[in-house]
Every structure is written in structure tokens, then in C-alpha cells.
Design a protein around this motif. Structure first.
Motif, PDB file in Angstrom:
ATOM      1  N   PHE C  34       0.827  -1.205   0.000  1.00 40.31           N
ATOM      2  CA  PHE C  34       0.000   0.000   0.000  1.00 40.31           C
ATOM      3  C   PHE C  34       0.871   1.269   0.000  1.00 40.31           C
ATOM      4  O   PHE C  34       1.132   1.839  -1.043  1.00 40.31           O
TER       5      PHE C  34
ATOM      6  N   GLU E   7     -13.384   1.838 -10.727  1.00 45.33           N
ATOM      7  CA  GLU E   7     -12.948   2.126  -9.364  1.00 45.33           C
ATOM      8  C   GLU E   7     -14.164   2.113  -8.455  1.00 45.33           C
ATOM      9  O   GLU E   7     -15.088   2.900  -8.647  1.00 45.33           O
ATOM     10  N   LEU E  10     -14.290  -0.297  -1.638  1.00 45.51           N
ATOM     11  CA  LEU E  10     -13.995  -1.652  -1.178  1.00 45.51           C
ATOM     12  C   LEU E  10     -15.162  -2.636  -1.303  1.00 45.51           C
ATOM     13  O   LEU E  10     -16.151  -2.526  -0.580  1.00 45.51           O
ATOM     14  N   SER E  49      -9.413   2.723   0.077  1.00 44.74           N
ATOM     15  CA  SER E  49     -10.082   1.518   0.593  1.00 44.74           C
ATOM     16  C   SER E  49      -9.321   0.264   0.162  1.00 44.74           C
ATOM     17  O   SER E  49      -9.536  -0.814   0.720  1.00 44.74           O
ATOM     18  N   TYR E  50      -8.410   0.429  -0.788  1.00 43.93           N
ATOM     19  CA  TYR E  50      -7.511  -0.647  -1.206  1.00 43.93           C
ATOM     20  C   TYR E  50      -6.762  -1.240  -0.007  1.00 43.93           C
ATOM     21  O   TYR E  50      -6.461  -2.426   0.026  1.00 43.93           O
TER      22      TYR E  50
ATOM     23  N   LYS F  43      -2.625   6.335 -10.739  1.00 41.27           N
ATOM     24  CA  LYS F  43      -3.902   6.664 -10.102  1.00 41.27           C
ATOM     25  C   LYS F  43      -4.033   8.172  -9.893  1.00 41.27           C
ATOM     26  O   LYS F  43      -5.097   8.765 -10.120  1.00 41.27           O
ATOM     27  N   GLU F  75      -1.884  -5.187 -11.431  1.00 41.19           N
ATOM     28  CA  GLU F  75      -1.689  -5.473 -10.002  1.00 41.19           C
ATOM     29  C   GLU F  75      -0.405  -6.283  -9.876  1.00 41.19           C
ATOM     30  O   GLU F  75      -0.406  -7.494 -10.108  1.00 41.19           O
TER      31      GLU F  75
END
Lengths: 283, 283, 283, 283, 283, 283
Positions: C34, E7, E10, E49-50, F43, F75
Motif C-alpha cells: 500500500f 474504481e 472496497l 479503501s484498497y 492513479k 496489479e
């Protein structure tokens, strides 16, 4: 058996004995009237110099070939300006006595006075070359005679008329500029005339003091009193190479305030300037 | 015909003549050894108090009912600690001479010494109530006798043994705690015993000095030397209401450093504490 | 003749030979998915520990009485996780071989695996006490078996069932909690039951790993994955004193990310926690 | 007897009666669609102007010689754009009625419309000189006809074709540029042609509106919509001196957003630009 | 063939048809008088929220088991408050018409009025449960009747006396508190009495509006008007679980301002609160 | 029926099928040794591109006329560099197989290697044009052969001697520059000679990699290793237009680190550069 944790500015990891120059920090900003924070400059520069190379593609020289010792930071008395200047003077005098070049990292610009006192004690015919956005020529400031805003006036008290050569000056009150006309040589805004000054001072002992706010705030935002309209990074690099023609017996860079350098670019500039300065002035 | 631009702390817009209390700023942090910035506290508090109400739902009182004058900020001499303290002392003495309560916004904690000198000159039996994370009892600090770290020792020089009552203390070197045991009354970590002290001091003139870092850094991050393990906001509000039982003849809040308060929450805390303090101590 | 510039964590300036414990940094955060930045923790803590005292009023002990050596930071290979863990393991093994206590400053939590491998090699009956917001028990994460999110699973691969005792856990996916029920001892949210675990493990060799994000983000915002709902600073201090009843043969604190600690309060917390930990576990 | 705390922009401490010009703030940014914050510009500029001198070495003039009054900030209604513009218009009209020059500090660029309305009421042959990165010529924006993105179109509604002279424009949608070709005079990217425009408008009443984002973001990062590729600080200073040849009957600077100016350099730029503007246009 | 870049908050990646609840953003803060920035809340929450899990160890539920659709953000008209509220009302009405629960992410608190209008149109006996630091009960504010500071008064215009139940209120002017006593049910400072209110409202349609500044600023610094003295994160989680006993027909969380959330902890809090709210109220 | 929340870079909202180019993010910075954070670039650029127009006044072209698809972010596996590069290579190969131009947003510069592998597989006579502050030519770095500091050496492993053309290089260690002289074509400091290289490579397949730190840090502060002395924004725009003369079969921009871009100006620069690049290279 492990070694202690030694932190030095980029490549300045020689022993004191073998070093030709001694880098040290003077983390003092007690008289800063607007925005303090230059006390953190030397520590931050040591840490961030990790991201820099010892090799300069500008000068095609490498700090690994030049013996420099990093003496760390002085522990200065905050709130007692005279005492702090005395500490700086004594430390600088020791370096000079050992035949090495003192290279001080400020701190506010007033720290220059401590170093100049020590250098002047040895070289009474000392000349001073001064890059700055501010004239720093006030007689006193907010009631104090020892102040970042008076430091070059205090240096003039020592060296006298026409020994101080200022470049890049773009801020001051009217009276400073008027007083300056009588007593110092001031070039406003840029470095025009620097080569001629270097030629003129050839062979004389020179103290070189570089207030980094001579740079434009776009290049160097991390300083207490940003003054738009300054010189570019390449103009400063050129000027430093010009200055290398002088006989420099002491020098400093000052007024980096990491508190106002959120992106770290000002610290990167200060580190690179110091690298280039060391490569340029150590003979 | 337009009025000049007047900036006051929330609701402190009465005339000097009608005011019972005078708020003023002492923007000085020259002796701060670690992270400076408290010089910006009073200006920032005035600006951000715009977001606050004059009414306290805690005390059910309103600042609009209490005449307070905001005298702005002193212009203090940076780098000359004695001069700055002299300015604070003279200004405070004037307020006292006019029969009004001085309420000072620091600055570093040393500014308290200037104000206490003026108050002590009028009240030789002065008592001092002190909320803080730090004992501030050193004899000297980095060679200076006038320092944020020595201020309560300097106050003790004036008022003598067992006149200083400390609460919330959670940091100091071993020798400070030992010296303190002989000369001052120290409650570590919290406000237990405060009500008893208030009872004991009833009717005596008291100077109240509130170093906001007595609060936990989660509540009050914007300070030079954050010390985890402090009191909560509600504990401090309760303590301030307890303190209202004293005969307070001078007071201050200090050590807000807006430079380290990016979100503004510490300034919000300082403003609310000052509102509650004014509502609590002005009779 | 000047000394080199040595930077150590607060008071950890003893020689290696006389030291009982060795503090060192493992500045690695390559697997952080993150928000990276824990690589800066150890350097920042050394610098900011300047604002802290060696004396603890909580334990009434002083770091000056306890010989600790600060070995600086490992220079770890970014992008090659296995290599970095190997470096940590080898360094830790050297400290253990010299009969000293390794005290590592992360870095992301994965660095714990390197240290545990070295400690486990000497103590096959090793137990692990783990404070954290996150279970860190995944089998793999984003395709990697070596990850901050899998580290306690990897430790379990070494030590086996019911040797890991977790406290403060408040985040994880459903499968982690289910797997954990079979293989480790997990206390959610707080430290209830810690004293009993300490009693049970008395005399056994224990590795203690403290992910600072077990603290509530109000206390400790400067971390990559803040999880509201954590323990308070005083709860953690109490837990550390409880843990001092164990026979700790290795320990670490990790996950301070100074990049997200603009006010510096998280670094202050980390420094104080490390001071208290050193005072608590070095016998 | 103490004075109230008066805060003015640098040197603008004359009485209203004696002043030739009136500086005031219009802290409004309700229609800003991307990043708000220009509401804080005027207050921040007053505070930070402390670090600036009244003397300009560029123009060799001193603000101490020029009587300016600082009227503080309007208290504008957020969320009701028409009401806010009405307040600005009325306030500006009062200044003009008293024969003084209105100098407004925005706020978002839409505030210009309020001031232009008042000036246009007195000078029906008003011309507008406009420095900006953005054309601001949309007919409407996100459904609103009153918007920072439509403000020059609204000004055109008043003054009509070929009365608006834009310089430095480097952003807009295709339709704006096309519409502009028919109705206004636009110079893209820089100030080429400004001297000719000044010559052409000599003697006519001119409103001068300066959106500070005409500067390159390296010089002026603190704005809501930074547009790389802008003019340098020295180019803007030169342009301001050129503009001094006009008969300026109203002017403003706008779009400083201190929220995005962490280092303070943008505020320093805005202060210096305002100083130079006042020195250049007050006759 | 690649998919477009979607997007969502969550776990809210269900299709609209299968969803029981619809999350959407209302990025509007035009009437915010002090510090704007809540317009960025919904986008920032989706991104951050990732770092969060779909599983709640508090409720032992998982968002993967609950069908929620994330409809993205409305594109609202800045500067035209009525138009923006109309857009919100229409969008909410569509969700209700499809039999789904609207869950709005503000924006400033005024956005609640748009959603309440739509919900009230369907449920004329609507009750409102309101968590907040501020009473928000003014009749008008700075001349505007539609304002973040008047929103609950405007809601009262719809629902009438004793239909609004406020908790956690700790700021307002004296007149708001007085007016509130006559017309709404206000619990100051905390959630005492919430369970009784839930019991009383059982079976009635309830709109639940959660101004996140009900939390203490230590927990939630990233908001426009921080008010020290608020509730803890665990107190709020408990209150949310209590609220799950209600028949909630519409809800929102508002007043996260990422601009003042440098460390990201406030966004983490908002994300976790939204996760827990979704898990608690979707039946 | 509502649509899902789709986030794309400015104007890149075409379907995959109709698109000529595919923008995608490679959010990887695991090998960054100094200051990480480039993982957030893509992002942040998507979000902030909201403030930008699709129309370029420089090229008089509009992105609305050019079909581009935004495929979102890969990812990637943090901590396993080989795996991450494999993911990038596979994704890029798919785009090429569909006859579309891959346009990657890094991430650290190492991500270029993954894309180049895929492009080289199709075009064995691939040439590489490289804008950067750093030579990135090390054989290995801190023990890793796959590193941001070695990436062009790894590309050379593929394409061989005199296929790599570097511009703007101003940092590297002495050995890199020496090695480079034998194997690649390096222009230090600026873009002199670019037009001749474009002429020489006409018709050959070229991969264009743009490390944004080629820009001066005043223009682009938000990067991990700022290097003062770089090119200006306008110099880069000119160079991009020159590069449009090449047959570009793959390209990337990299090294934006939003963590160090507090004002957002670097992101604005990156967005505008990407807009201009898309407009320049898509035929």
C-alpha cells in the motif's frame, strides 16, 4: 565486532589527518525573525546526500579523489548569540591552525560572522565574496546588532570598505542600498562582473559565503525568506566554477531550511552545490 | 470611510478601557533547542478562531458577555533573550498597573518568566500553578540559564520553595526530578490532587502557566517536543474549570507550534482552551 | 584532531564490547503493497531521539545505566527480498553469537523473519509474542510468499503450532482469522490475557515483535496501513512492562513510516517505545 | 492605553482619507471546480508580507512614499454566487465614488466580475487587460453561467467585442479559443505585443486583472489549477512595468491558493507582485 | 480484449441490478465557510479503501456477502447551491424508486438536504438520527439559508418538531442551542440515550446522517472545522451497531476533507466507518 | 440503471476495440533505493487529469479526436521483481498482438524493461530513445541486477551497442559514463542533437522511454531522486514534438512520485506531458 554508526556528507569519509578540508555544521537560527528552521540543514543534507553521486559530470571530477573530513555539527547555545558565535569562531580557528580549509554548513547567515572572525585573525587582508538575495547590511535589526540581517555589516566592521563583493542582491531596505554604495561592491540581481572581481582578487585570501536564497525560489523553495527573481541553478554552478579561480581560505553555504522543503528538492540543490563547491575550491 | 483591518482572537473585540483582561502574543522561540515555530502561535490562533463559536456548551457561558481586549503581538528581539524578556515584563506590568488581567499567548515556555517577573513585582506572595509535560527545572541548558528547559527553575529563583505546583509532568532528566522533590510540588502524568491544591491556595494570588504539550500528542501534535502519554482534552477542560477556583492574577498558554500542525487540529485545541480559560478565570 | 560524526539512538553510545544489546536498523519495505516508507524509520528515530531524555519516569530507570550499542543500518538489497532477509539473518546471527541481545528497528514487518531465523537457529524451542493490528497470517499475498502480510505465517513455518501469541489484532481477511484459530493464539483488539501468557512462557526463549500499528492511528498516524480502533500509548507501555517478565532473546519494533508523520509525533512515540523496551527487557 | 491589533498588507497603513488606493480582499472560491483554497489568499498575504521590504530595487521606489489603505476582507456569502458578486460590486463602487483606486485580492477569478461591474458603471468605455493561463471564456461551466471558467465571457457581456486583451493564455477547450478569435484579442503563452496594446489604449480607462497562474507553476505552485509552461517571474515584472503606461482605474490579482503553497514561495511571489503593482500603477 | 478501469469503494463491485444498496459520492462543498475540501472525500476513500479488508472482526461479517453497487460521483454545479441539491435529490429518488438503499458520501453536510428531500417524499413520517459535533441548526448563515450550518434547520422545515435526534453535539452558538431545545432532541457530547431512541423509533423509517466530525480530531483530523472533545472511534462503532436496530431508508457520511488529512488516517477512519455502516444497516 | 464508476486518464474513454493506443499503469517501485512512491503515479494522474483540457494549444490537436483506451493498472507483485516484470511483459505483448500502441505509466524506471522485452520480441531491430537525468547504466546496484539504476544496461543486454540514445543525462557514477561511451549514445544535460537522431532513425521501430526527472526539479519536484540542472517544460515539449517524427512502437513515462508532490504541480506536468505525447505519437 561492529563499527559505530558514522554519518557523513557524501564521500567526506576521510580521516581528519589526511583531509584538506573540513566540512562541519553550524545549526543555529536564533536570530531568524521570520521563519526559522535552518538549524536542520546540515543533518538533512547528510541524510539526503545518499541519493547523490560523488562524480560531477559538470567538472568531470570525483569527490572520492579529494580528501574531505566531516566533523559533524557543533552543539550551539540557542538564545545566546554571542556564545554561539564564539563557539563557531573557536572551532574554525582550530581547523585553520591545522592548515585545513573550513567549509561550514549553516544555519542562518549570521553564523558566517563566527567563521570570518577566525579566518580574519589569520588573514588581515581578507576579502569577502558574497552571493545572496539580501544585502544583509543593516546596522541593527529589531534592536539587535548581531542578526542575520546585519551580518555583512558586522563583517564590514572587521574588513572595512570595498573588501566585500556582493552578487545577486535583490532585497533590502532603501537605507541598506544607500549605505552599501559607500562601503561595499554590490551587483544587483545576477553575477555580471564576477569574473572581473575574481581576476582582481587573484592571489588574495578570500572568504566565500553563499546564501542559497540567491537562487530563485522555484529552484530553492526551502528557505526562510524566499525572494522571487533569483538566479538559476546553472547560473550558480557557473559562478561557483568562476569562483574557483580565487584563493579561498574559508567558505560556507547557508539558509537551507528543510522545514519548508517538503519535496526535498532544496536539500538536493544544497547537496549538489556543496559537492560542486568542494570540487571547485579544494586545490 | 472604511475601518482599518482589525484582527482579534475570537470575540476579544472590546476596547481597552472596558476590558477586564488583555490577551496578547509573545511570539518568541529563540531558545527552543529542538524544533522552533511557536512564534507563529498567536497569529495563527487569531486567524483560525474564525471557525470557533463564542459560546461554550461546557460552561454555558459566552465570550460576548465578558469584556476582553486583544492587544496584538509584541515585536520581540530574536537572538537577545534578556531583551525579549524585558519587553514582555514591561508590557505585562502596564496591564497590571491598569488593573487588568494579563493573558499571554506564547511562544516558547520561557516567555512565562517575563510575565511572572511583572506579576511577582506586585504580588510577592505569588504562587504558581504549572501544567506541562516537561519539568522545565534545569539549572541551565546547553550553557544557557535562560531557556525553555530552565524556566520554572528561574521562576523558583523568584518565588522560592514550595510555591510551584506542577501537574502532568512526564519528561525530564533524572536530576530535575531529584531537585524538584526538594523545591517544588510535582504531580507526574495527570491532574490528581489539583482540587486539593486549589483549595489550599484559595485567596492567594496565583500565576497559571499552561504548556499545551501537557496534552497527549494525539490531541495536540503541533508542538516542538511531543511527549506521548499525556492528558486528554476533556481532562484538561476539567482541570481548567477546577483552576477557576483560584485567584488568578496572570496566566498564559504556550508551546503551540503551527508549523507542525498541518491539519490545524492543534490550533483548534489551543483556541478552544483559550476560550474556556477566559470564560473560567475572568471574574 | 576531531572525531568522526557518530549518530546513535538516544544514549546507545557504548562500545560494542561492553554492550549487552545491539540496536540496528533494517531499512527495507520492498514488499509493502500500500504505502511504503518504513525504510526511513531508523534514521529518523536516531535524529529525533535528540528531543528525548534517557530517563524514564515510568520505570524510574535511565538508559545511561544500561550498555547498548547502536550498529547503524544494514544496507539491504531492494527488490530482492530473499537476499535482504539473508543479510538480516546473518547480521542477527553475529550479534547472538557474541552473546548480545539483537534489537532491530524495521522496516516493514517482513524483516522480522530474517531475525527470527537467526534466533530460531540457536533456540529451537522459540516462542513468539506478537503485537500488531494485522494478523499477517496469509499463506501468500499478491503471489508472493515473502510479504509483510505473510510474515507470521512464515514464522509459523519455523516454530509450528501454538508458539505464536498475537495481541491487538483488528484486521485481516476472514480466512486468516480461521486459519489462525487452528495454529496460533490470537487476542483481538487489546492485551487481555497477556499476563497469563507471560506467566506460561516464563523461562522459555521468546522473540518479541512489535508492529507499532497496534497503536491507534490517533497516537501513531505515521504508518503505511493505519487501522483505527487500536490500543492507547499507556496500554502499550503497560504491556511492555508486562513483557519484561519474559526471557527475551531477540526483539524488534517496526512499521514506523516517517513519510506519513508530518508532525513527528509518531517518531516521538516510536523513540519512547524503544527507550521503554530497552529499559524493560535488558537484564 | 493600547491600540487594537491592526493587520495590513506591507506598508498599507495609511488612513482611508489620505490613501490614493484601497487594497481589499475578496475571499471567495465557491465556484472553483477543481481545488478550492483561494479564499485564504488575502489573509495569508498580509501575514507573510512581514518578510518583505517596502523598497523595490526593480523600480527604485518605496511603498512608504505612496499612500495606500488596506480595508481588510469582505465577508462574502459562500454558496450564493450572485449575492457575493453584489457585495464586491457595492464595495468597489464606494471606493471609486471616493476617487480612489480599487485593488482587489481574490479569491477565484470570478470575483473580478463584481469589481468590473462597478468600474464599468463609471467608465462605459472600459478596456480590460487580462493576464492568465486560462482563457476563462466559456459560455457556461457545469451548468453555471457565473463561474471562474466563464468570468471573461461575463466581462465581455458588459464591455463587448475587442475590449478584452488577453496575454499568456495556454489552456482552454477548443471552442473557447474559437469563440475568442471573434470577440477578444488573445496572445497565447507570453506577453509579446503587450507594449503595442498599452500604446493603443493610452488614455483610455483600463481594468487590469492578473490571474497569478499566468506564472509557471515552478514559480507559483500554490494555485488551484497549475498549468506548466507559463511565464517567468521576471517576465511578469517586466509586463507589470509595461502596464504602468496605462490609465488603470481598477485592478486585481487573484488565484493564489495558500493551501497548495506548503513552502510559502507562492505567497512570497504574490506579495512581491502586489508590491510592484502598487508601485507601478498608483500615480 | 481488456476491461475498462472501474474504481469502486472496497468490495462494492456488484451490478446495479443485484445490489441492495447504492453508494455514491456528492462532492460538493460550495457553502463551506471555513476550510473547504470535502469534495475530495469520495474519490480519496475509493482509492484508499484498497488498504482495507472486506471482513469486519467487529461484526464478524464480510462485505463480500452483501451486494452493494458503487455509482461513482455526481458531477455537481459549484456555486449554485440550489442546482446541486436538485441533482442530489433526483439521483437519490431514482435509487429509492428502484427499491435500493441510498448511501451517500459527502461533501459538506448540506448535501444531506438533497437526499432527505428525496427520502421524505416517499416517507412522510421520516425520522432523522444525526451524529455531529455541530448543531447545524441556524436559521441562516452569512446571509444564506442553504448552508452547512443550517442544514438540520432546513431538514426540520420538512419533518417538523421532535423528529430529529442529535448526538455528540458540542459546538453551536447560544441561539442554536436555545432554538434546538424547542424543536429537536439534542444529546450533547456523547451517545448516551441512543439505545432508547432506537427502541422508540423501531419500525419507523429513519434517515441516518453521520457527520464524521462527531469523532474527536485526534481520531479524525481531516475535516474542515475540527472540534476537540469528540467521541472515540470505538464509541462510534458501538453507536453504529446500535443504530442497526433502526429501519434505515437512507443514510450518509460526510465532512471528510482529505486536504487536511496528510497522514491518511482520517480517510482510513472514514473507510472503516463506511464498511461497518454498510455491514450494519443493509438487511 | 446506473453505470459503474469508470476512471480514465483525460479523454481516454474509447473502447478497446476502436483504440489505436492503450494507456496502462505499472505501479511498481520495489527496487527504488532512495525515496519510493512512484507506484501512486497512474492513479493520481487519472484523478488530477480532471483539471486539464483535452485540447492542446501547442499542437492544435484534441484528444477527443484520437481513440485511446485506458486499461487501468496492473496489479503487480511487490518484492518479487522478476515476477512483476513478467506481468508487464505479458500485458504489453497482448496490446502489441492486437496492433495497438502500448503507452505505460510507471512506476520506477525498471518497469521499462518489461515493456521493452515485449516490444523487442516483435521488433528485433528495436532502437531506444531515452530522456532522463540519470544514466541508469550500472551493471548492478546494491547487489541487484534488476534495478532502477541498471535498467538501461538491461535494455542494452537485449538491443546491443549503439541502439540506445540518451538525452538530458546529468547524474551517474564515473564508471557508468565510461561504460556508456563504449556502448550507448549519450547527450549530457540537454536535447542537442535530438533532431539528427530522429532523422537517422527514421522508419526504424523505436521504443521511447521518458523519465520525467529529466525535467528540472523546479518544474517537477515530485520524484524520488531530484537532480537540479534539468531541462525546462518547454524544452521537453519541443523534444516531444521532435520525437513525433519517429516510428514509435512503444513508449512510457515514469518516475512521478505523488508523495513528494504536495502542491500537485508535478502531477499536472506529468498529465500534460502525457497528453502531448499521445497527441504527438499516435498516427
Amino acid at each position: 565486532m561492529l563499527n559505530r554508526n558514522i554519518e557523513t556528507f557524501l564521500g567526506c569519509d576521510n580521516s581528519y589527518d589526511e583531509a584538506k578540508a573540513v566540512v562541519f555544521g553550524a545549526p543555529f537560527d536564533s536570530t531568524t525573525s521570520f521563519r526559522p528552521g535552518t538549524r536542520f540543514a546540515s543533518k538533512t543534507m547528510r541524510g539526503d546526500s545518499y541519493g547523490l553521486e560523488t562524480y560531477s559530470p559538470y567538472q568531470d571530477k570525483d569527490l572520492e579523489d579529494i580528501p574531505v573530513f566531516d566533523g559533524g555539527d557543533l552543539e550551539l547555545c540557542f538564545g545566546d548569540t554571542s556564545a554561539a558565535l564564539g563557539q563557531i569562531e573557536a572551532f574554525t580557528a582550530g581547523i585553520i591552525a591545522d592548515g585545513k580549509l573550513p567549509v561550514m554548513i549553516g544555519g542562518e547567515h549570521l553564523v558566517t560572522l563566527g567563521a570570518v572572525r577566525a579566518v580574519f585573525a589569520k588573514y588581515p587582508d581578507l576579502q569577502v565574496v558574497h552571493f545572496d538575495a539580501h544585502a544583509d547590511l543593516r546596522e541593527d535589526y529589531l534592536g539587535a546588532s548581531l542578526s542575520h540581517a546585519t551580518v555583512l555589516h558586522r563583517v564590514w566592521d572587521l574588513v572595512g570598505d570595498n573588501r566585500i563583493f556582493q552578487f545577486g542582491i535583490r532585497s533590502g531596505d532603501r537605507s541598506e542600498f544607500r549605505w552599501g554604495k559607500e562601503h561595499v561592491v554590490t551587483r544587483k540581481f545576477d553575477f555580471v562582473g564576477l569574473a572581473a572581481v575574481v581576476e582582481k582578487l587573484k592571489g588574495k585570501p578570500v572568504y566565500f559565503t553563499l546564501d542559497l536564497d540567491v537562487l530563485d525560489p522555484s529552484v530553492f523553495p526551502g528557505t526562510g525568506t524566499p525572494e522571487p527573481g533569483g538566479v538559476s541553478f546553472m547560473e550558480l554552478l557557473d559562478a561557483i566554477q568562476t569562483v574557483s579561480g580565487l584563493t579561498i581560505v574559508g567558505c560556507d553555504i547557508n539558509e537551507l531550511s528543510p522545514v519548508y522543503d517538503q519535496s526535498g528538492v532544496s536539500t538536493a540543490v544544497a547537496c549538489k552545490v556543496l559537492r560542486e563547491l568542494l570540487l571547485a575550491v579544494i586545490k
